[in-house]
Design an enzyme around this catalytic site. Structure first.
Site, PDB file in Angstrom:
ATOM      1  N   TYR A 152       0.649  -1.262   0.200  1.00 31.20           N
ATOM      2  CA  TYR A 152       0.155  -0.094   0.003  1.00 31.20           C
ATOM      3  C   TYR A 152       1.043   1.167   0.104  1.00 31.20           C
ATOM      4  O   TYR A 152       1.845   1.258   0.989  1.00 31.20           O
ATOM      5  CB  TYR A 152      -0.969   0.135   1.377  1.00 31.20           C
ATOM      6  CG  TYR A 152      -1.510   1.327   1.385  1.00 31.20           C
ATOM      7  CD1 TYR A 152      -2.734   1.507   0.585  1.00 31.20           C
ATOM      8  CD2 TYR A 152      -1.467   2.144   2.542  1.00 31.20           C
ATOM      9  CE1 TYR A 152      -3.530   2.602   0.625  1.00 31.20           C
ATOM     10  CE2 TYR A 152      -2.132   3.324   2.656  1.00 31.20           C
ATOM     11  CZ  TYR A 152      -3.151   3.624   1.798  1.00 31.20           C
ATOM     12  OH  TYR A 152      -3.960   4.742   1.940  1.00 31.20           O
ATOM     13  N   ASP A 242       9.388   2.964   0.014  1.00 30.47           N
ATOM     14  CA  ASP A 242       8.337   3.477   0.792  1.00 30.47           C
ATOM     15  C   ASP A 242       8.675   3.215   2.127  1.00 30.47           C
ATOM     16  O   ASP A 242       8.472   2.034   2.813  1.00 30.47           O
ATOM     17  CB  ASP A 242       7.151   2.924   0.272  1.00 30.47           C
ATOM     18  CG  ASP A 242       5.877   3.489   1.188  1.00 30.47           C
ATOM     19  OD1 ASP A 242       6.087   4.152   2.208  1.00 30.47           O
ATOM     20  OD2 ASP A 242       4.669   3.326   0.882  1.00 30.47           O
ATOM     21  N   LYS A 270       5.266  10.133   8.727  1.00 31.09           N
ATOM     22  CA  LYS A 270       4.984   9.503   9.962  1.00 31.09           C
ATOM     23  C   LYS A 270       5.997  10.009  11.204  1.00 31.09           C
ATOM     24  O   LYS A 270       5.714  11.293  11.618  1.00 31.09           O
ATOM     25  CB  LYS A 270       4.982   8.083  10.362  1.00 31.09           C
ATOM     26  CG  LYS A 270       3.987   7.169   9.051  1.00 31.09           C
ATOM     27  CD  LYS A 270       2.384   7.338   9.630  1.00 31.09           C
ATOM     28  CE  LYS A 270       1.590   6.649   8.573  1.00 31.09           C
ATOM     29  NZ  LYS A 270       0.076   6.938   8.890  1.00 31.09           N
TER      30      LYS A 270
END
Length: 455
Positions: A152, A242, A270
């Site tokens: 994802y 990622d 994050k």
């Protein structure tokens, strides 16, 4: 179905949250502002959070293991971050100009992340993914992007394929077929197929969750990361990691530092924002040359990759990010969070085994994944590995189980999903609270017939 007694307890003791949710239904689709906050029969509404604890509007205290989807590595409202943000907010949250904090933030990222020779800030992980793909295409003059099944990469249209089975169907309505025409989804681990695909000479970049799908729900072997580096280099294809979740968590330098595999571009978010919106795309200098202004009108208009963004590197996020990364750079937060997660995983796994339930707990770094279902390997002893090698099972746990875990844990004072995170401030008391709640929750799921016992 959900455990009736837990459902009744939840509804009876969360009346204020229920009232707020009924108001929210008239404002937001399904009453929520993030898909992960959708919860049946209604979500909790939190009024404050500190460290590892949060309190809802009904006065309940929870130990939290969601930690803002992993963004709060130092816990909620860490004193260093609070001080930095409080100082900065009085000086404004935006200057409409360059500022010193963006330099310090960028330099910290360069010091920690091996691939970060150049840095560009954006506001979210999805934006960073968009920029990474654009840079890969600009650098190579090619159009196609390779991604992997189950991985994802945010809600950008071009990568909303191959996320959940069936992998040939987009993850969302409203995605145009032409938006997916240049996206190729491959199975993880097939080096021959990857090489065959790249040998055609039309692939600009290969993007991968460096941990494996969903922050190692389906783990990625180091050997395949090494193969990715070798094959992409052979065919002059940009390798994109990622590390939105894994960056600064698997180690201060992310997965790439831990595994010793350096990509061409890395996407970060994050933890790097310290609890405020902040993300970055970083990588090799020659790729980022495409973003430079030159004394050449033709270049600036037709060759350059532009980069606007009102809140890029805003001073408030920079202050929070700097305060966080200074502590991360010591390695101590990683050590503490990893130790807490290991204790948690071992404890969860033991409870599952002791009760005779099929499944186990696995993960690495400061993450955990609870799997309850058919196993194809011996799970009698904890080894940190998934109980099954079937990726469809690992990412396809029935909703009756995932919802049942979440609801039962809530009524027992723990806010979690069936997978989650530890932070640098989770204590042995927090771990014990989780394990006690999980023990009760698993009993309820067994009694309700939601989970199966080993035969």
């Amino acid at each position: 179905m959900l455990t009736k007694s837990a459902l009744e307890r939840y509804v009876d003791t969360h009346r204020k949250s229920k009232e707020l949710y009924e108001q929210a239904l008239n404002i937001f689709p399904s009453g929520v502002t993030h898909d992960l906050r959708y919860f049946e029969p209604f979500p909790i509404y939190v009024s404050r959070a500190q460290g590892t604890r949060k309190w809802d509007v009904d006065g309940h205290e929870y130990v939290d293991f969601i930690m803002a989807s992993g963004a709060f590595f130092l816990g909620y409202a860490h004193p260093s971050v609070v001080e930095a943000v409080t100082t900065q907010v009085a000086n404004s949250t935006h200057y409409s100009a360059c500022h010193e904090l963006e330099l310090e933030w960028g330099q910290l990222i360069q010091q920690l992340i091996p691939s970060a020779k150049r840095v560009k800030f954006v506001a979210s992980g999805t934006e960073a993914i968009m920029m990474a793909l654009r840079l890969a295409r600009a650098a190579t003059g090619r159009q196609k992007i390779v991604k992997f099944e189950g991985h994802y990469h945010g809600w950008f249209d071009h990568l909303l394929i191959g996320v959940i089975p069936p992998y040939d169907k987009p993850y969302s309505q409203g995605v145009l077929p032409e938006d997916l025409a240049n996206t190729i989804t491959l199975p993880v681990g097939d080096e021959a197929l990857l090489e065959e695909t790249l040998s055609r000479g039309d692939v600009a970049g290969v993007i991968v969750e460096a941990t494996g799908a969903s922050y190692s729900a389906i783990p990625m072997k180091k050997s395949f990361l090494e193969a990715l580096r070798r094959i992409t280099t052979k065919y002059d294809t940009v390798l994109i990691f990622d590390e939105v979740i894994s960056g600064f968590r698997w180690s201060p330098g992310g997965v790439q530092a831990l595994r010793g595999v350096t990509p061409d571009i890395t996407v970060l978010a994050k933890i790097m924002g310290g609890g405020l919106p902040g993300a970055a795309v970083v990588g090799r200098e020659e790729i980022f040359e495409r973003m430079k202004f030159k004394d050449d009108p033709h270049w600036n208009r037709y060759e350059r990759v532009p980069h606007p963004g009102t809140f890029n590197a805003n001073p408030l996020s920079a202050a929070a990010g700097i305060a966080t990364l200074k502590l991360v750079a010591t390695g101590e937060p990683n050590r503490k969070a990893d130790e807490a997660a290991l204790k948690l995983r071992q404890g969860i796994h033991k409870i599952i085994q002791d009760k005779g339930v099929e499944g186990g707990c696995y993960g690495e770094a400061s993450t955990f994944h609870i799997y309850l279902g058919p196993c194809d390997r011996d799970t009698s002893q904890y080894d940190g590995l998934p109980p099954t090698q079937d990726p469809t099972r690992l990412k396809g746990i029935p909703s009756s189980i995932t919802k049942g875990i979440a609801l039962n844990m809530l009524v027992n004072g723990v806010h979690t999903m069936y997978r989650g995170f530890t932070s640098a401030v989770h204590t042995d008391e927090d771990i014990q609270k989780f394990l006690e709640a999980f023990d009760k929750s698993l009993d309820a799921l067994i009694a309700d017939g939601v989970v199966s016992l080993r035969k």
